[in-house]
Scaffold this motif. Sequence first.
Motif, PDB file in Angstrom:
ATOM      1  N   TRP A 294       0.828  -1.208   0.000  1.00 35.22           N
ATOM      2  CA  TRP A 294       0.000   0.000   0.000  1.00 35.22           C
ATOM      3  C   TRP A 294       0.861   1.257   0.000  1.00 35.22           C
ATOM      4  O   TRP A 294       0.496   2.255  -0.629  1.00 35.22           O
ATOM      5  CB  TRP A 294      -0.947  -0.006   1.212  1.00 35.22           C
ATOM      6  CG  TRP A 294      -1.842  -1.204   1.211  1.00 35.22           C
ATOM      7  CD1 TRP A 294      -1.899  -2.188   2.144  1.00 35.22           C
ATOM      8  CD2 TRP A 294      -2.796  -1.572   0.198  1.00 35.22           C
ATOM      9  NE1 TRP A 294      -2.811  -3.149   1.793  1.00 35.22           N
ATOM     10  CE2 TRP A 294      -3.386  -2.794   0.603  1.00 35.22           C
ATOM     11  CE3 TRP A 294      -3.195  -0.991  -0.995  1.00 35.22           C
ATOM     12  CZ2 TRP A 294      -4.362  -3.434  -0.151  1.00 35.22           C
ATOM     13  CZ3 TRP A 294      -4.168  -1.630  -1.756  1.00 35.22           C
ATOM     14  CH2 TRP A 294      -4.733  -2.834  -1.333  1.00 35.22           C
ATOM     15  N   LEU A 295       2.003   1.179   0.667  1.00 33.27           N
ATOM     16  CA  LEU A 295       2.906   2.335   0.662  1.00 33.27           C
ATOM     17  C   LEU A 295       3.503   2.560  -0.725  1.00 33.27           C
ATOM     18  O   LEU A 295       3.626   3.701  -1.186  1.00 33.27           O
ATOM     19  CB  LEU A 295       4.050   2.124   1.666  1.00 33.27           C
ATOM     20  CG  LEU A 295       3.755   2.459   3.117  1.00 33.27           C
ATOM     21  CD1 LEU A 295       4.977   2.209   3.975  1.00 33.27           C
ATOM     22  CD2 LEU A 295       3.294   3.905   3.282  1.00 33.27           C
TER      23      LEU A 295
ATOM     24  N   LYS B 225       0.901   4.077  -2.795  1.00 34.03           N
ATOM     25  CA  LYS B 225       0.721   5.475  -2.377  1.00 34.03           C
ATOM     26  C   LYS B 225       1.810   6.353  -3.007  1.00 34.03           C
ATOM     27  O   LYS B 225       1.533   7.421  -3.576  1.00 34.03           O
ATOM     28  CB  LYS B 225       0.789   5.545  -0.839  1.00 34.03           C
ATOM     29  CG  LYS B 225       0.672   6.917  -0.237  1.00 34.03           C
ATOM     30  CD  LYS B 225       1.997   7.590   0.045  1.00 34.03           C
ATOM     31  CE  LYS B 225       2.816   6.881   1.084  1.00 34.03           C
ATOM     32  NZ  LYS B 225       4.104   7.567   1.322  1.00 34.03           N
TER      33      LYS B 225
ATOM     34  N   ARG C 265       1.295   6.832  -6.642  1.00 36.38           N
ATOM     35  CA  ARG C 265       0.190   7.774  -6.883  1.00 36.38           C
ATOM     36  C   ARG C 265       0.676   9.217  -6.682  1.00 36.38           C
ATOM     37  O   ARG C 265       0.353  10.106  -7.470  1.00 36.38           O
ATOM     38  CB  ARG C 265      -0.952   7.456  -5.910  1.00 36.38           C
ATOM     39  CG  ARG C 265      -2.202   8.234  -6.173  1.00 36.38           C
ATOM     40  CD  ARG C 265      -3.353   7.679  -5.373  1.00 36.38           C
ATOM     41  NE  ARG C 265      -3.933   6.488  -5.970  1.00 36.38           N
ATOM     42  CZ  ARG C 265      -4.616   5.568  -5.283  1.00 36.38           C
ATOM     43  NH1 ARG C 265      -4.781   5.700  -3.998  1.00 36.38           N
ATOM     44  NH2 ARG C 265      -5.130   4.527  -5.899  1.00 36.38           N
ATOM     45  N   ILE C 266       1.468   9.419  -5.642  1.00 39.66           N
ATOM     46  CA  ILE C 266       2.012  10.764  -5.387  1.00 39.66           C
ATOM     47  C   ILE C 266       2.910  11.197  -6.551  1.00 39.66           C
ATOM     48  O   ILE C 266       2.835  12.335  -7.024  1.00 39.66           O
ATOM     49  CB  ILE C 266       2.787  10.788  -4.046  1.00 39.66           C
ATOM     50  CG1 ILE C 266       1.786  10.700  -2.884  1.00 39.66           C
ATOM     51  CG2 ILE C 266       3.636  12.049  -3.911  1.00 39.66           C
ATOM     52  CD1 ILE C 266       2.417  10.609  -1.509  1.00 39.66           C
TER      53      ILE C 266
ATOM     54  N   GLU D 130       8.101  11.576   3.848  1.00 34.04           N
ATOM     55  CA  GLU D 130       7.379  10.986   4.984  1.00 34.04           C
ATOM     56  C   GLU D 130       7.544  11.855   6.236  1.00 34.04           C
ATOM     57  O   GLU D 130       6.633  11.957   7.050  1.00 34.04           O
ATOM     58  CB  GLU D 130       7.891   9.567   5.279  1.00 34.04           C
ATOM     59  CG  GLU D 130       7.727   8.582   4.143  1.00 34.04           C
ATOM     60  CD  GLU D 130       6.273   8.230   3.861  1.00 34.04           C
ATOM     61  OE1 GLU D 130       5.388   8.730   4.560  1.00 34.04           O
ATOM     62  OE2 GLU D 130       6.039   7.462   2.904  1.00 34.04           O
TER      63      GLU D 130
ATOM     64  N   GLU E 251       5.742  15.394   5.611  1.00 32.52           N
ATOM     65  CA  GLU E 251       4.282  15.284   5.766  1.00 32.52           C
ATOM     66  C   GLU E 251       3.910  14.827   7.183  1.00 32.52           C
ATOM     67  O   GLU E 251       2.748  14.572   7.458  1.00 32.52           O
ATOM     68  CB  GLU E 251       3.722  14.282   4.738  1.00 32.52           C
ATOM     69  CG  GLU E 251       3.962  14.668   3.286  1.00 32.52           C
ATOM     70  CD  GLU E 251       2.822  15.478   2.696  1.00 32.52           C
ATOM     71  OE1 GLU E 251       2.307  16.362   3.410  1.00 32.52           O
ATOM     72  OE2 GLU E 251       2.464  15.227   1.542  1.00 32.52           O
TER      73      GLU E 251
ATOM     74  N   ALA F 216       4.113  12.091   8.450  1.00 27.80           N
ATOM     75  CA  ALA F 216       3.485  10.768   8.485  1.00 27.80           C
ATOM     76  C   ALA F 216       4.424   9.719   9.070  1.00 27.80           C
ATOM     77  O   ALA F 216       3.981   8.639   9.455  1.00 27.80           O
ATOM     78  CB  ALA F 216       3.062  10.363   7.080  1.00 27.80           C
TER      79      ALA F 216
ATOM     80  N   ARG G 140       3.667   8.423  12.509  1.00 30.18           N
ATOM     81  CA  ARG G 140       2.443   7.622  12.501  1.00 30.18           C
ATOM     82  C   ARG G 140       2.711   6.226  11.923  1.00 30.18           C
ATOM     83  O   ARG G 140       2.210   5.219  12.439  1.00 30.18           O
ATOM     84  CB  ARG G 140       1.389   8.351  11.660  1.00 30.18           C
ATOM     85  CG  ARG G 140       0.064   7.689  11.599  1.00 30.18           C
ATOM     86  CD  ARG G 140      -0.989   8.611  11.069  1.00 30.18           C
ATOM     87  NE  ARG G 140      -1.752   9.234  12.144  1.00 30.18           N
ATOM     88  CZ  ARG G 140      -2.504  10.314  11.999  1.00 30.18           C
ATOM     89  NH1 ARG G 140      -2.552  10.931  10.844  1.00 30.18           N
ATOM     90  NH2 ARG G 140      -3.181  10.799  13.010  1.00 30.18           N
ATOM     91  N   LEU G 141       3.531   6.177  10.872  1.00 29.38           N
ATOM     92  CA  LEU G 141       3.795   4.898  10.202  1.00 29.38           C
ATOM     93  C   LEU G 141       4.588   3.933  11.077  1.00 29.38           C
ATOM     94  O   LEU G 141       4.285   2.739  11.123  1.00 29.38           O
ATOM     95  CB  LEU G 141       4.577   5.147   8.891  1.00 29.38           C
ATOM     96  CG  LEU G 141       3.814   5.815   7.755  1.00 29.38           C
ATOM     97  CD1 LEU G 141       4.747   6.118   6.599  1.00 29.38           C
ATOM     98  CD2 LEU G 141       2.663   4.934   7.279  1.00 29.38           C
TER      99      LEU G 141
ATOM    100  N   GLY H 279       4.051   1.020  14.426  1.00 29.70           N
ATOM    101  CA  GLY H 279       3.571  -0.349  14.365  1.00 29.70           C
ATOM    102  C   GLY H 279       2.922  -0.670  13.026  1.00 29.70           C
ATOM    103  O   GLY H 279       2.660  -1.819  12.723  1.00 29.70           O
ATOM    104  N   LEU H 280       2.652   0.386  12.213  1.00 30.98           N
ATOM    105  CA  LEU H 280       2.049   0.112  10.905  1.00 30.98           C
ATOM    106  C   LEU H 280       3.096  -0.466   9.958  1.00 30.98           C
ATOM    107  O   LEU H 280       2.827  -1.384   9.196  1.00 30.98           O
ATOM    108  CB  LEU H 280       1.458   1.392  10.310  1.00 30.98           C
ATOM    109  CG  LEU H 280       0.393   2.109  11.156  1.00 30.98           C
ATOM    110  CD1 LEU H 280      -0.193   3.282  10.389  1.00 30.98           C
ATOM    111  CD2 LEU H 280      -0.720   1.146  11.554  1.00 30.98           C
ATOM    112  N   VAL H 281       4.290   0.109   9.992  1.00 31.50           N
ATOM    113  CA  VAL H 281       5.406  -0.358   9.157  1.00 31.50           C
ATOM    114  C   VAL H 281       6.672  -0.259  10.011  1.00 31.50           C
ATOM    115  O   VAL H 281       6.839   0.717  10.744  1.00 31.50           O
ATOM    116  CB  VAL H 281       5.608   0.565   7.918  1.00 31.50           C
ATOM    117  CG1 VAL H 281       6.604  -0.048   6.952  1.00 31.50           C
ATOM    118  CG2 VAL H 281       4.306   0.833   7.213  1.00 31.50           C
TER     119      VAL H 281
END
Lengths: 249, 447
Positions: B3-4, B7, B10-11, B279, B282, B284, B287-288, B291-293
């Motif tokens: 998904w990253l 993403k 897309r950016i 990253e 922004e 982010a 947040r990432l 534990g998300l990544v």
Amino acid sequence: MPTSVATQRATPAALAASGLTKRYGERVALREVSFAAAPGELVAIIGPNGAGKTTLLSILAGIQRPDAGAVTRPPREIGWVPQQPAVYSKLSVAENLRLFARLEKVADPDAVVARMLEQTGLAARAGDELGTLSGGNRQRVNIAVGLLAEPPVLLLDEPSSSLDPRQRARLWEFVRGQAERGTAVIFSTHDVQEAERHADRVLVLADGELLFAGSARELAATVQPAGGDVAGPQDFETAFVQFLRERGH
Amino acid sequence: MRWLLLKDLRILRRSPLLVTLLVVYPIAVALLIGFALSRGPGKPTVAIVNQIPKQQRSFDVAGSKLNAEEYLPAFLRSVNVVRASSPADARRLVREGKVLGALILPSDITQKLATGREQPTVEVLYNGEDAVKQRYVDSIIRARLAEANVALSRRFQQATAGYLRLLLDGGTLSVLGTKVDILGLKNAHAIVTGTIASLPPSSPLRTSLLQVAQFGRLAIDNLGVSRDVLKSVGQPVKVRQVLVGGRRTPLDTFAAAIAVTVSLMFLTLLLAAGLLALEREEHAFSRLVRGLVSRVGLLVEKISLAALCAFGVTLLMLLGLGGFFIELNWSRLPQWLLALALGAVAFAALGVAIGGLAREVRAASLLAFLLSLPIAFLALVPNGAVSAGLYDVVRAVSAAFPFKPTLQALDAGLNGGGGLAAALAHLAALAVAYTAVARLLLGRRFG
């Protein structure tokens, strides 16, 4: 309306921290801080600049590790909303929410995104790139991302610092709605009036030390009225400054 | 991670100007470098003043006719020639910068060559405004004059060898239109030997004639080897080229390897550094990595995306170069694909280390850009251009960055020869090392 502190203390804690200590070299940023937050409770962390508010929140969020102490919940069970919107300005509102929903591995990302768009009132702007939104709307998306996994605890770092009064009012309305659904909300702020208005309980930090934990009214009651011998009503900000002064800060 | 990746793609898709710049700029720079390396300066313009009278352009050396004009074509191939009417005219052309140099052939050159008593001199005038071109003109004129000298020397050598042969074997020599018979040493020796044999043993002449015969024998033996000696005089040193290190690579293919490596470096560094810094810019990142990544996962994602994009672009570039400018060895396709891929990964790892150091896309891009050029230039410093000690330093510094091993791997992949495995291992080690550096940098306060 603020929930009764007595009621909150009777229920099991949604999050508890014990003996949190953090050092940066010689400097102690946090010194054995312990507290608990109950489900549905709104807790404000207040204190002067450099008090350790952001350090405490970043440890609770799992971004930093404490040198000592523990937090009862793992980071994945805690929603985190940093001070600056932590979302991608080149992606749309819906794309941001969908991306983080997928990274959070929520069961039905599209349904969660639709629900969050509905809750934040941003359904009409779902396709807009984040960079084109106002600061207030961006902050709503920022908070929505923190709530995607429906965490029992939500941490907000200075959530209203860049917002105008109207946006601030809408933000607190949204946050209170989350608390009413049972989410424990812990937020840091420089604005003590905001803490008094919205928090059930305030934690006063100064030089990394937790000086007070209780309601705003309880804090005001602990200090002598400013400029006179006779005790009487005074605004919370004055009481807070007086409180810090009395404790040598 | 999927998904990253999506993403980031897309950016990138929503930043067409940035992507165009990221692709076009490195390719433009790389092509310019490639052209500069594969081609020397254009033909310089040189004036020639030929003062040799037409009737004297053919001259006689030891009985054979030479023509001064036959030595000019090789020279004319290397330069654009402007015919000047006089030495003053040539001087003016040089002074005014219309030509970079002038060659003045004096009128008495053929006479002096024909007599061989005096060395003729040609005059060369230079314009020193452009040091590089001046050096080029100087080297061309010197090289062509050296060729002419060798050719003339060969003719003189042939003439001298003819005289020696006449002296040995005897024959006819033409002197001022009159033919003169030359007996020759061998014939003279035979006559003397015959005379000695016909003399009575007690003849007083026998001793003297024996001395003459011995001298004759000695002269015949020594003059017999004189032709070889003459060859050595004409060209005392012969050159035999032996390749000790590296490989014999066509300049155009090597220039293509440099161009592709430069492109790969710019594209991968800027992309990897920019994507990671984004990253943080922004906000982010925090947040990432909650534990998300994992931090390593995030680095691997950035490295993969940057390497993949750069690999695709530079592969197309290489195929384009192969279609129009150079000949690609298709039987070595796996080797140069591997070199390109591992080079991209190593550069991407360096890129994320840069991205880990900077917290903003602009700072990361600037840092990547500032680092790129010195890395490339250091890797291209040739052996002998600087002192041995300094070259060791340059080599050590170059080895710490992926440019040189990528160039070596790509060159080996494209042109064959050894060194591919070592270069690939070097790139793999650099990729791991820079990923580790980036991971350390991401562990700093507040991620």
